[in-house]
Write a protein that holds these residues in place. Structure first.
Motif, mmCIF file in Angstrom:
data_model
loop_
_atom_site.group_PDB
_atom_site.id
_atom_site.type_symbol
_atom_site.label_atom_id
_atom_site.label_comp_id
_atom_site.label_asym_id
_atom_site.label_seq_id
_atom_site.Cartn_x
_atom_site.Cartn_y
_atom_site.Cartn_z
ATOM 1 N N ALA A 435 20.076 -25.066 127.216
ATOM 2 C CA ALA A 435 21.067 -25.974 127.796
ATOM 3 C C ALA A 435 22.210 -26.225 126.811
ATOM 4 O O ALA A 435 23.389 -26.270 127.201
ATOM 5 C CB ALA A 435 20.398 -27.289 128.197
ATOM 6 N N ALA A 436 21.876 -26.390 125.531
ATOM 7 C CA ALA A 436 22.907 -26.634 124.522
ATOM 8 C C ALA A 436 23.809 -25.414 124.361
ATOM 9 O O ALA A 436 25.038 -25.545 124.241
ATOM 10 C CB ALA A 436 22.246 -26.994 123.192
ATOM 11 N N LEU A 437 23.228 -24.206 124.355
ATOM 12 C CA LEU A 437 24.054 -22.997 124.235
ATOM 13 C C LEU A 437 24.952 -22.821 125.453
ATOM 14 O O LEU A 437 26.067 -22.295 125.349
ATOM 15 C CB LEU A 437 23.158 -21.764 124.072
ATOM 16 N N ALA A 438 24.475 -23.249 126.612
ATOM 17 C CA ALA A 438 25.245 -23.056 127.838
ATOM 18 C C ALA A 438 26.396 -24.043 127.964
ATOM 19 O O ALA A 438 27.453 -23.698 128.526
ATOM 20 C CB ALA A 438 24.324 -23.188 129.057
ATOM 21 N N ARG A 439 26.258 -25.267 127.418
ATOM 22 C CA ARG A 439 27.233 -26.304 127.753
ATOM 23 C C ARG A 439 27.992 -26.871 126.549
ATOM 24 O O ARG A 439 28.917 -27.667 126.744
ATOM 25 C CB ARG A 439 26.516 -27.443 128.480
#
Length: 769
Positions: A435-439
């Motif tokens: 989630a952190a890499l995506a957003r």
């Protein structure tokens, strides 16, 4: 030896080891302590061992060949070697093992320090065909702290060490006076080692690996299936017979009983030792020995652990129950049940991992459809290690200068203690990680992110690099297969295409990066953020760091940081650090730090050699030290910014250059004195050249070329440019105008060179100052 008796008699029995004998004998004869005789016993070997021994004897007068008329086995062959020995101390070495470099010098020094004890116990490391070397797991028993010499009663934990003859040095007069001999048969070390340790009035330890114990794939006695493994019962009969003959040793009976049970359990449980169909008979004999030698109600010595199975009392109790009652079928049932359990767990684990992976891929796709968070930044270093290097410094700068940005750090759980409070911790491969890499709007790393990363429009990826390169990197490794090791260069370029900004510390790095990492990114030639701390640290900070590392007050701390060797399978240490500090004297200590790519350090803490490989901050180590010794590590470019002495140990420059390739000849443009060997390195420190005027001149030129932007504000410039969008950035302070960080060695600057201890036989050469 000019007619004088040698200090050491090294006894090597040889039987069917022709492939290893050369290396073994060379490891003895090449020792830096030449005061030895090498007694090689040809146990009527049917291969070329006898001829090899004679060849060595013809070329070196220290080699004394002994040819036995018939094969007698390892124990009697050692006895034959002892009969020809004339040295003060006896050492045994198996013909497929080797001494480590300078092992005898370290042994000689330790014997002298401890007043020539009757027995000196030293350490070993198992070596494998892969090149891996694994140190003895209970090496802590060999600590040199505390009084020495001592008796076994003072350090009964020595009984936990592997009971072999070749990890000790024995005073020959003691062995002859007590009449110790090796018995025939397998496990001949058992009735030798226990009585020797129990009888010795003076024992000392050496916390150093002196023997490399080769783990052969085939051919070793312990890996040979044979009825002769039943010899272990007769060997313990001999041990307990000696206890019966000498009442003063009776107090050791409970401890030896527990050792016997542990040993018998190991022989029984190893699949490659006992022939098929013989295990039930072995268990019956083990039960008989258990009943014969058990001492009901007798406690173990107070400081000896109840379990001698390396801290596993549950396993120890199971061993005792199985052998006490001879439960052969029970053992087989437990073994089969354990195997079935492991297979079931593996199958279930594989299924769960597959389901989890599919769920995470779906989760990542969903997260990529959600809006970017402009106030989020994700950092990582060295593929999931701790808070360090340039990403660590930038993460701190983000928090200080852009507090509206919430930062997160990706690291494996064992490194989470290095992450500052207030920074979110992410574990690689978890839902929160994806989630952190995506957003997150900002992605910062000194290596590539996960190859499955899909960089979104609006995300900013900052590649910090790992410092100024000396060895080839990027596409230049295409012609260096030893260094490339199957690297995916197409994948490398796919990663480069995701970069938006690349940090550079100097023009040298900029020119190299833009050629070997071709892409559309913007180069920020602002300096290395990780070195900002060098300009902000105070004398109080340095004092605190030195105290936390255990550096004695008033000593010179040398940081030793070797580079990775692409042409070596194992990263063995090329310097004998224990010997160096002993030669230089008590005013010097060495902080040794292995390359970050290795899970285990090359050596542990020993005396004035402190292992700091696990320390989370190499910059803190630089601040705490007074000088750097390295070979080809990029740390030299950082350390030069401190304006502290640097010594280059370039003993294998040609091999390193051939395997890795280099961007300039370090020997022609070094940051300080250059040593081409260990003795030359000792001489540089002993004579004071490491901090002389010529070294200072070399360091100054090196700083001008490579540290032009490291003025303490590199991280600030990056944040102001990339995050805050500013164009008016802080000006760079030239190297000559920067405030030096105080070090302990500064107080020694006016001391005469004679105050630095010189190695024996070293000539003092006046410095140009």
């Amino acid at each position: 030896m000019d007619g004088l008796l040698p200090r050491f008699s090294v006894i090597v029995p040889a039987y069917q080891v022709q492939a290893y004998l050369h290396e073994c004998l060379e490891s003895v004869l090449s020792q830096s302590c030449p005061d030895l005789e090498l007694i090689v016993v040809d146990d009527c070997s049917p291969d070329a061992c006898g001829a090899i021994i004679d060849e060595f004897a013809a070329r070196d007068a220290r080699v004394r060949p002994v040819h036995l008329p018939q094969n007698v086995g390892l124990g009697p062959a050692r006895n034959a070697g002892v009969a020809h020995a004339s040295g003060d101390y006896l050492l045994f070495l198996d013909a497929d093992d080797t001494f480590t470099p300078h092992a005898l010098r370290s042994i000689a020094d330790r014997l002298k320090e401890t007043g020539d004890p009757e027995v000196l116990v030293f350490d070993y490391a198992r070596t494998y065909w892969t090149g891996e070397a694994v140190r003895n797991q209970v090496a802590r028993q060999l600590t040199e702290q505390g009084p020495a010499p001592f008796r076994l009663e003072d350090r009964p934990g020595l009984l936990r060490l592997l009971m072999v003859a070749w990890n000790k040095a024995y005073r020959r007069e003691f062995i002859e006076e007590k009449g110790f001999v090796f018995p025939p048969g397998y496990y001949e070390d058992t009735p030798w080692t226990y009585p020797v340790l129990m009888t010795a009035e003076s024992i000392a330890t050496l916390d150093r690996v002196c023997v490399h114990y080769r783990q052969r794939r085939q051919g070793s006695i312990l890996r040979t299936t044979s009825e002769r493994h039943f010899d272990v019962f007769e060997q313990y009969d001999r041990v307990f017979a000696q206890l019966d003959e000498r009442p003063e040793l009776a107090r050791w009976r409970p401890a030896l009983f527990h050792r016997m049970v542990h040993h018998l359990a190991i022989v029984y449980s190893r699949r490659d030792r006992l022939p098929h169909g013989s295990r039930a008979d072995f268990m019956r004999r083990a039960r008989a020995h258990y009943r014969r030698y058990r001492t009901p109600g007798a406690p173990l010595p107070p400081s000896l652990p109840a379990s001698l199975e390396r801290g596993n009392p549950h396993r120890c109790r199971i061993q005792h129950v199985l052998i006490r009652f001879g439960l052969h079928r029970t053992y087989r049932t437990l073994q089969l049940a354990s195997a079935l359990h492991r297979a079931t767990v593996r199958a279930a684990g594989g299924l769960l991992r597959g389901l989890r992976s599919a769920a995470l891929r779906c989760h990542y796709r969903v997260q990529r459809c959600l809006p970017l968070r402009a106030d989020r930044a994700v950092f990582t270093a060295y593929d999931g290690r701790g808070h360090s290097c340039n990403p660590g410094a930038l993460e701190s700068a983000f928090r200080d200068l852009a507090p509206h940005i919430r930062t997160a750090w990706i690291a494996r759980p064992e490194y989470h203690h290095t992450i500052p409070p207030g920074t979110r911790r992410l574990v690689p491969g978890t839902a929160a990680y994806w989630a952190a890499l995506a957003r997150s709007a900002y992605l910062v790393s000194n290596t590539d992110f996960d190859h499955r990363l899909v960089k979104r429009r609006g995300q900013v990826l900052i590649q910090t690099g790992q410092g100024t390169p000396l060895g080839h990197i990027g596409l230049d490794l295409q012609e260096r297969p030893a260094a490339a090791r199957g690297r995916d260069f197409a994948g490398l370029l796919r990663g480069v295409d995701q970069w938006d900004y690349v940090l550079s510390a100097n023009r040298h790095t900029t020119l190299i990066h833009e050629r070997v990492h071709p892409g559309r990114y913007t180069t920020l030639e602002y300096g290395n953020p990780r070195n900002d701390v060098f300009r902000t640290a105070t004398a109080a900070d340095v004092t605190r760091l030195r105290a936390s590392l255990g550096i004695p007050e008033g000593t010179v701390a040398i940081l030793y940081a070797p580079a990775h060797r692409d042409y070596r399978r194992s990263q063995r240490r090329s310097l004998d650090l224990e010997r160096i500090v002993r030669r230089l004297g008590p005013r010097f200590v060495v902080l040794t730090r292995s390359h970050h790519a290795y899970a285990a350090p090359p050596a542990g803490t020993c005396g004035r050699v402190l292992d700091v490989s696990d320390h989370p901050s190499v910059q803190s180590l630089c601040l705490a030290s007074d000088a750097l010794v390295t070979d080809y590590s990029s740390l030299m470019f950082d350390y030069a910014g401190l304006d502290r002495p640097i010594v280059i140990h370039a003993d294998d420059w040609e091999a390193y250059e051939a395997a890795r390739g280099t961007y300039f000849d370090l020997r022609s443009f070094p940051p300080g004195a250059v040593a081409r060997g260990e003795d030359e390195l000792i001489d540089i420190f002993a004579t004071g050249h490491w901090r002389g005027s010529r070294s200072a001149q070399l360091r100054s030129a090196f700083r001008e070329r490579f540290c032009a932007y490291d003025d303490g504000r590199a991280g600030e410039r990056v944040v102001r440019r990339v995050v805050l969008g500013e164009s008016d950035l802080p000006p760079v302070v030239p190297p000559a105008e920067r405030r030096p960080v105080p070090s302990a060695v500064a107080s020694m600057a006016r001391e005469p060179l004679a105050t630095i201890p010189l190695p024996t036989g070293t000539a003092v050469v006046a410095d140009s100052a």
